[in-house]
Scaffold this motif. Structure first.
Motif, mmCIF file in Angstrom:
data_model
loop_
_atom_site.group_PDB
_atom_site.id
_atom_site.type_symbol
_atom_site.label_atom_id
_atom_site.label_comp_id
_atom_site.label_asym_id
_atom_site.label_seq_id
_atom_site.Cartn_x
_atom_site.Cartn_y
_atom_site.Cartn_z
ATOM 1 N N VAL A 113 33.618 40.037 14.079
ATOM 2 C CA VAL A 113 34.229 40.742 15.207
ATOM 3 C C VAL A 113 33.387 41.960 15.590
ATOM 4 O O VAL A 113 33.162 42.241 16.780
ATOM 5 N N LEU B 92 38.393 41.032 19.646
ATOM 6 C CA LEU B 92 38.910 39.831 18.996
ATOM 7 C C LEU B 92 39.710 38.971 19.970
ATOM 8 O O LEU B 92 39.515 37.756 20.049
ATOM 9 N N ALA C 79 37.523 37.326 22.645
ATOM 10 C CA ALA C 79 36.678 36.299 22.019
ATOM 11 C C ALA C 79 37.470 35.018 21.793
ATOM 12 O O ALA C 79 36.963 33.910 22.022
ATOM 13 N N LEU C 80 38.731 35.169 21.356
ATOM 14 C CA LEU C 80 39.572 33.994 21.136
ATOM 15 C C LEU C 80 39.931 33.317 22.455
ATOM 16 O O LEU C 80 40.041 32.082 22.517
ATOM 17 N N LEU D 119 35.055 32.345 15.765
ATOM 18 C CA LEU D 119 34.458 33.616 16.168
ATOM 19 C C LEU D 119 32.927 33.534 16.172
ATOM 20 O O LEU D 119 32.269 34.174 17.013
#
Length: 566
Positions: free
Chosen positions: A196, A205, A208-209, A291
């Motif tokens: 992260v 985070l 990114a998800l 990730l």
């Protein structure tokens, strides 16, 4: 790796091995060597059970699997908590009450010696092959780091694990696993935080998800019912339940772990602890892979993650063609990077039209990138027919060694080594215990001394360790190691579980009926797998149900014939 990483790696491994050897000193009989004198507390049992299942394959292949196909593999574990409850209620008290060394001793008491020997044979075949795969996983790491052929690193890793397992038996295995899992949990947390942290500053985070989700990687739950899809909610709950029930209830590598518990209560709590923690742990490992995928949307990924094979083709007679493919690979990445920035902005605006347009462009770019990789693989195979052309198992390793700071790399590499050592050592120990108790002691030396059986245990530990190392030398041809080891288990676990289900719950079935039922069912399972008739998880359900149904049928036919003759 830097000198700091090497120091961290070797100090960690040395500490683990020395601790296990020290805690297992003074073993003088087979009970201490194979069962640790049944003296371990519940938390020790629980961590040992988890460490046996969480091999290096878990930490190498799971992030690579998530990187390639998303989070769907987590559904594989959905049946595990339920399986732990069933085992705690039924299997654990029976095994403890009978004071058995292996699960298969019970089968002779219930049926006959032929059923015991056949079931033990199925276990030895399956576990011997699977353990070879677990040895290969850390050999990949050492090969990639040292840039040498994986054959040499496989031999080194195999020798290291076999030596301390031969010396300390199950007590050395259990104590090293306790320390291993403690370090592994800390290392996983570190890896997640580091991934992260390395994302672009404006990409946290959550975003990114979101990006990974729009790329089809956040597919943790699939409600569809498809016989040919191995990872759905239903295959995980049903097929996964039967696989986990057989693995933890009949596989000596796991049964031997909770038989070391100081009481039925401690064994039960250890299993339930595993049931509670395993799914979140596996979810976290897969999430790290997702990730890593998000990271490589903003940073150019290698054209091929196996550095050893890539260096080999780069320095061959195909250098010019490889350079062309690398140039095209970089061009596709720059195009994808532009689309990713558009996707990031569209997510901020909640612009669905742009999001859909970008997703299509990204899919098109992925198709072209796949074609470039296929061309590179074709060159590798043309240059060397024995080349390892599946780099899925190298994805997370490549990311860690290229991006993590000094010291952390050594720690994470040590974690993967320790996971492999723990799972491999317990498997080799279980192979030896089954061979000694169910074959050697039962058929070869029925009235030997404790010292003789202890010596035989050490000899068979060495023999099985050597066999597993030989299997590891061929593991590169099996693709993703995590899937390979679970497919291999599914070929045998359903049949083995069916034998135990009949033993526990179908009192009218005898040994002759269940033996022929198991043989017939195993033939059907192999045919279904060979013909690709269904996803591998369902083979566990078919195997278990097949043994039960055929055993009842054969027993009924036998009883009918006896009634007619009388």
């Amino acid at each position: 790796m830097s000198n700091t990483d090497w120091i961290v790696l070797f100090c960690t491994l040395l500490m683990i091995v020395a601790y296990g050897v020290y805690k297992s000193k003074g073993i003088r009989n087979i009970d201490g060597y194979l069962l640790g004198n049944k003296s371990l507390p519940w938390y020790h049992v629980g961590l040992s059970v988890m460490a046996t299942q969480a091999s290096a394959i878990t930490f190498l292949s799971a992030p690579g699997l998530a990187y390639s196909s998303g989070m769907s593999f987590v559904q594989f574990y959905f049946g595990l908590p339920l399986a732990m409850i069933v085992l705690s209620i039924s299997f654990v008290p029976i095994f403890h009450r009978l004071r058995v060394f292996t699960a298969y001793e019970f089968l002779e008491k219930r049926f006959d010696v032929r059923t015991r020997a056949f079931t033990a044979f199925l276990f030895l075949l399956q576990r011997g092959l699977s353990t070879g795969i677990t040895i290969y996983a850390p050999a990949i790491i050492l090969s990639s780091i040292l840039q040498i052929n994986v054959t040499y690193t496989t031999l080194f890793i195999g020798a290291l694990v076999v030596l301390y397992t031969v010396y300390g038996g199950t007590k050395a295995v259990s104590y090293t696993q306790l320390l291993q899992m403690s370090i592994i949990f800390g290392g996983l947390l570190t890896a997640g935080i580091m991934v992260v942290y390395m994302l672009p500053k404006d990409i946290g985070l959550v975003k990114a998800l979101h990006i990974a989700g729009k790329s089809g990687k956040a597919n943790a739950i699939d409600l569809s019912f498809d016989w040919n899809n191995p990872y759905t909610l239903w295959s995980g709950l049903i097929g996964g339940f039967f696989l986990q029930l057989s693995y933890f209830g009949t596989d000596q590598s796991q049964v031997g772990r909770y038989l070391t518990g100081s009481s039925i209560r401690h064994s039960r709590i250890g299993l339930l602890m595993n049931g509670l923690l395993k799914v979140p742990m596996q979810f976290a490992i897969l999430l790290i892979g997702v990730l890593v995928f998000a990271y490589y949307q903003y940073n150019s990924p290698p054209i091929f993650f196996n550095k050893y094979e890539l260096n080999k083709i780069e320095n061959s007679g195909y250098t010019a063609q490889v350079d062309e493919l690398k140039t095209e690979h970089e061009s596709i990445f720059r195009e994808k990077q532009e689309q990713i920035h558009r996707l990031t902005a569209a997510l901020d605006r909640d612009d669905e039209a742009t999001i859909d347009n970008v997703r299509q462009r990204l899919r098109d770019a992925d198709v072209r990138a796949k074609e470039v990789r296929e061309d590179l693989v074709a060159l590798m195979e043309e240059n060397d027919s024995m080349a390892d052309t599946n780099d899925n198992n190298y994805i997370f390793l490549s990311f860690v060694t290229e991006n993590f700071p000094k010291g952390v790399i050594g720690l994470l590499v040590a974690i993967v080594f320790m996971a492999s050592m723990g799972a491999t050592a317990s498997a080799i120990n279980s192979l030896a215990s089954t061979t000694v108790i169910d074959i050697y002691k039962r058929f070869v030396s029925k009235k030997g001394s404790e010292q003789r059986y202890l010596s035989a245990s050490r000899i068979f530990t060495f023999v099985w360790g050597s066999f597993c190392v030989l299997i590891a030398l061929y593991a590169s041809k099996l693709g993703n190691l995590l899937e390979a080891v679970n497919i291999l288990g599914s070929l045998f676990y359903g049949t083995i579980l069916g034998i135990f289900v009949v033993a526990f719950y179908v009192k009218r079935a005898g040994g002759r009926a269940v033996l022929w039922a198991a043989i017939l069912t195993e033939m059907i399972i192999v045919f279904l797998w060979w013909s690709d008739a269904m996803a591998f998880l369902w083979l566990n359900l078919v195997g278990c149900a097949g043994v039960v149904l055929f055993a009842l049928l054969f027993q009924g036919t036998t009883a009918h014939k006896q009634l007619k003759t009388s």
